[in-house]
Design an enzyme around this catalytic site. Structure first.
Site, PDB file in Angstrom:
ATOM      1  N   ASP A  92      81.853  42.586 -42.789  1.00  0.00           N
ATOM      2  CA  ASP A  92      81.697  41.299 -43.822  1.00  0.00           C
ATOM      3  C   ASP A  92      80.420  41.032 -44.655  1.00  0.00           C
ATOM      4  O   ASP A  92      79.127  41.337 -43.636  1.00  0.00           O
ATOM      5  CB  ASP A  92      82.361  40.677 -43.147  1.00  0.00           C
ATOM      6  CG  ASP A  92      82.280  38.659 -44.129  1.00  0.00           C
ATOM      7  OD1 ASP A  92      83.055  39.276 -45.676  1.00  0.00           O
ATOM      8  OD2 ASP A  92      82.240  37.967 -43.814  1.00  0.00           O
ATOM      9  N   HIS A  93      80.393  41.903 -45.892  1.00  0.00           N
ATOM     10  CA  HIS A  93      79.021  40.960 -46.086  1.00  0.00           C
ATOM     11  C   HIS A  93      77.943  42.855 -45.796  1.00  0.00           C
ATOM     12  O   HIS A  93      77.345  42.007 -45.899  1.00  0.00           O
ATOM     13  CB  HIS A  93      78.377  39.837 -45.774  1.00  0.00           C
ATOM     14  CG  HIS A  93      78.773  38.813 -47.004  1.00  0.00           C
ATOM     15  ND1 HIS A  93      79.822  37.834 -46.607  1.00  0.00           N
ATOM     16  CD2 HIS A  93      78.760  38.255 -48.181  1.00  0.00           C
ATOM     17  CE1 HIS A  93      80.488  37.591 -47.707  1.00  0.00           C
ATOM     18  NE2 HIS A  93      78.692  37.011 -48.407  1.00  0.00           N
ATOM     19  N   HIS A 144      84.652  44.662 -53.208  1.00  0.00           N
ATOM     20  CA  HIS A 144      85.785  44.014 -53.572  1.00  0.00           C
ATOM     21  C   HIS A 144      85.865  43.079 -52.318  1.00  0.00           C
ATOM     22  O   HIS A 144      84.590  42.757 -51.052  1.00  0.00           O
ATOM     23  CB  HIS A 144      86.944  45.459 -52.661  1.00  0.00           C
ATOM     24  CG  HIS A 144      86.473  46.625 -53.568  1.00  0.00           C
ATOM     25  ND1 HIS A 144      87.562  46.569 -54.334  1.00  0.00           N
ATOM     26  CD2 HIS A 144      86.466  46.941 -53.762  1.00  0.00           C
ATOM     27  CE1 HIS A 144      87.001  48.099 -55.658  1.00  0.00           C
ATOM     28  NE2 HIS A 144      86.576  48.149 -54.482  1.00  0.00           N
ATOM     29  N   HIS A 147      79.589  48.826 -55.965  1.00  0.00           N
ATOM     30  CA  HIS A 147      80.378  47.751 -56.148  1.00  0.00           C
ATOM     31  C   HIS A 147      81.147  47.881 -54.871  1.00  0.00           C
ATOM     32  O   HIS A 147      80.987  48.101 -54.055  1.00  0.00           O
ATOM     33  CB  HIS A 147      81.640  48.423 -57.170  1.00  0.00           C
ATOM     34  CG  HIS A 147      82.787  49.452 -56.794  1.00  0.00           C
ATOM     35  ND1 HIS A 147      82.376  51.070 -56.309  1.00  0.00           N
ATOM     36  CD2 HIS A 147      83.790  49.393 -56.531  1.00  0.00           C
ATOM     37  CE1 HIS A 147      83.179  51.522 -55.727  1.00  0.00           C
ATOM     38  NE2 HIS A 147      83.957  50.832 -56.021  1.00  0.00           N
ATOM     39  N   CYS A 178      84.190  54.745 -59.562  1.00  0.00           N
ATOM     40  CA  CYS A 178      83.464  54.440 -57.957  1.00  0.00           C
ATOM     41  C   CYS A 178      82.414  55.501 -57.560  1.00  0.00           C
ATOM     42  O   CYS A 178      82.233  55.046 -57.159  1.00  0.00           O
ATOM     43  CB  CYS A 178      84.931  54.696 -57.296  1.00  0.00           C
ATOM     44  SG  CYS A 178      86.399  53.467 -57.409  1.00  0.00           S
ATOM     45  N   HIS A 203      80.918  49.290 -51.694  1.00  0.00           N
ATOM     46  CA  HIS A 203      80.268  50.635 -51.011  1.00  0.00           C
ATOM     47  C   HIS A 203      80.753  51.969 -52.189  1.00  0.00           C
ATOM     48  O   HIS A 203      80.682  50.935 -53.388  1.00  0.00           O
ATOM     49  CB  HIS A 203      82.431  50.867 -50.334  1.00  0.00           C
ATOM     50  CG  HIS A 203      83.772  51.122 -51.376  1.00  0.00           C
ATOM     51  ND1 HIS A 203      84.625  51.736 -51.195  1.00  0.00           N
ATOM     52  CD2 HIS A 203      84.289  50.418 -52.525  1.00  0.00           C
ATOM     53  CE1 HIS A 203      85.004  51.623 -52.000  1.00  0.00           C
ATOM     54  NE2 HIS A 203      84.686  50.667 -52.935  1.00  0.00           N
ATOM     55  N   GLU A 238      92.147  46.517 -51.748  1.00  0.00           N
ATOM     56  CA  GLU A 238      91.537  46.607 -51.928  1.00  0.00           C
ATOM     57  C   GLU A 238      91.469  45.570 -53.335  1.00  0.00           C
ATOM     58  O   GLU A 238      90.523  45.192 -53.753  1.00  0.00           O
ATOM     59  CB  GLU A 238      90.588  47.834 -52.578  1.00  0.00           C
ATOM     60  CG  GLU A 238      89.881  48.428 -52.607  1.00  0.00           C
ATOM     61  CD  GLU A 238      89.576  50.200 -52.755  1.00  0.00           C
ATOM     62  OE1 GLU A 238      88.635  50.796 -51.976  1.00  0.00           O
ATOM     63  OE2 GLU A 238      89.672  50.833 -53.217  1.00  0.00           O
TER      64      GLU A 238
END
Length: 279
Positions: free
Chosen positions: A223-224, A185, A183, A177, A158, A266
């Site tokens: 996810d991904h 997590h 980037h 950010c 994100h 996070e």
């Protein structure tokens, strides 16, 4: 991701009290009797952790609520019938009940409460957590309702930036950010449900159904993924962890009875809790 093992039980502490939390691990086996539990009806085992919170007033002579050694003795005594035993056949307190995390937490609270009151002057058992694994645990304060928490995870990218703000303003507000490239997590999130124990299954939630719902409604979607681009509503809403927790609630609440809380991690240093809209 390593998450702090101890916890601050909500609503368990009265004004003027101090709380002390202590953990005791034990190893045990069990099997469910009801075939509807699937492969869990086979004999298997866990590295359980019992976490007890006692509460009361500080002793002015010692500065303690309780000597840890006293509490450790009580915890050792109450887990002795469990450690290196088979719960569904050897633990009398579960007679006629499935050896679920919820039923075991309830039985341990009933066993531990009187022992704490007798052994530790001025202290009471305020809350108890029984962790079956590091992704499944039950919490009780001794009432009819208890909580069951299941942890899940997804990996996502994100970027935090408001398109209505200038790049300099975004950097001042969101720091690194707001970098132009995303980037990411390894997110961990916890789903907590609350309710009474079903007398037949000794559970408060069908874990298989919960897992399937979370997989379909959340994990598959998140996810991904690059959240800002691929996941609703983050094309229009900045995907902060707070908003992610809120969105997970929105996705699950129509499908999960008794949904009580969403917690999003996070990073191992930050947690974000959402308990639904104001009623």
């Amino acid at each position: 991701m390593t998450i702090q093992a101890f916890f601050a039980p909500r609503g368990a502490i009265r004004p003027g009290e101090v709380a002390v939390t202590r953990a005791k691990p034990f190893e045990a086996a069990h099997a469910y009797r009801d075939a509807s539990f699937g492969h869990a009806a086979r004999v298997h085992g866990h590295n359980y952790v019992l976490t007890a919170t006692i509460a009361g007033s500080i002793d002015p002579a010692t500065g303690f609520l309780a000597d840890f050694r006293e509490l450790d003795v009580v915890l050792k005594d109450v887990t002795a019938p469990l450690d290196h035993h088979r719960l569904d056949t050897e633990y009398a307190a579960l007679a006629g009940r499935e050896a679920s995390a919820e039923a075991l937490a309830d039985a341990l609270f009933r066993a531990l409460g009187p022992r704490v009151a007798k052994a530790i002057h001025g202290a009471r058992l305020a809350a108890l957590r029984l962790a079956e694994t590091d992704s499944l645990w039950a919490d009780t304060q001794g009432g009819n309702d208890m909580e069951l928490t299941r942890a899940y995870g997804f990996s996502a990218a994100h970027r935090l930036a408001d398109p209505a703000r200038s790049p300099d303003d975004n950097r001042r507000l969101y720091g690194k950010c707001a970098n132009p490239e995303p980037h990411g997590h390894d997110y961990r999130f916890e789903v907590t449900v609350r309710g009474p124990i079903d007398p037949k299954r000794s559970t408060i939630a069908d874990l298989g159904a919960l897992d399937a719902t979370v997989e379909e409604q959340v994990v598959t979607c998140f996810d991904h993924r690059y959240l800002n681009v691929e996941v609703e509503p983050f094309q229009r809403v900045i995907p902060t962890a707070e908003r992610i927790a809120e969105r997970i609630w929105e996705l699950l609440s129509p499908h999960v009875a008794g949904l009580a809380r969403i917690v999003v991690y996070e990073t191992p240093r930050s947690a974000f809790t959402y308990e639904g809209p104001a009623r």
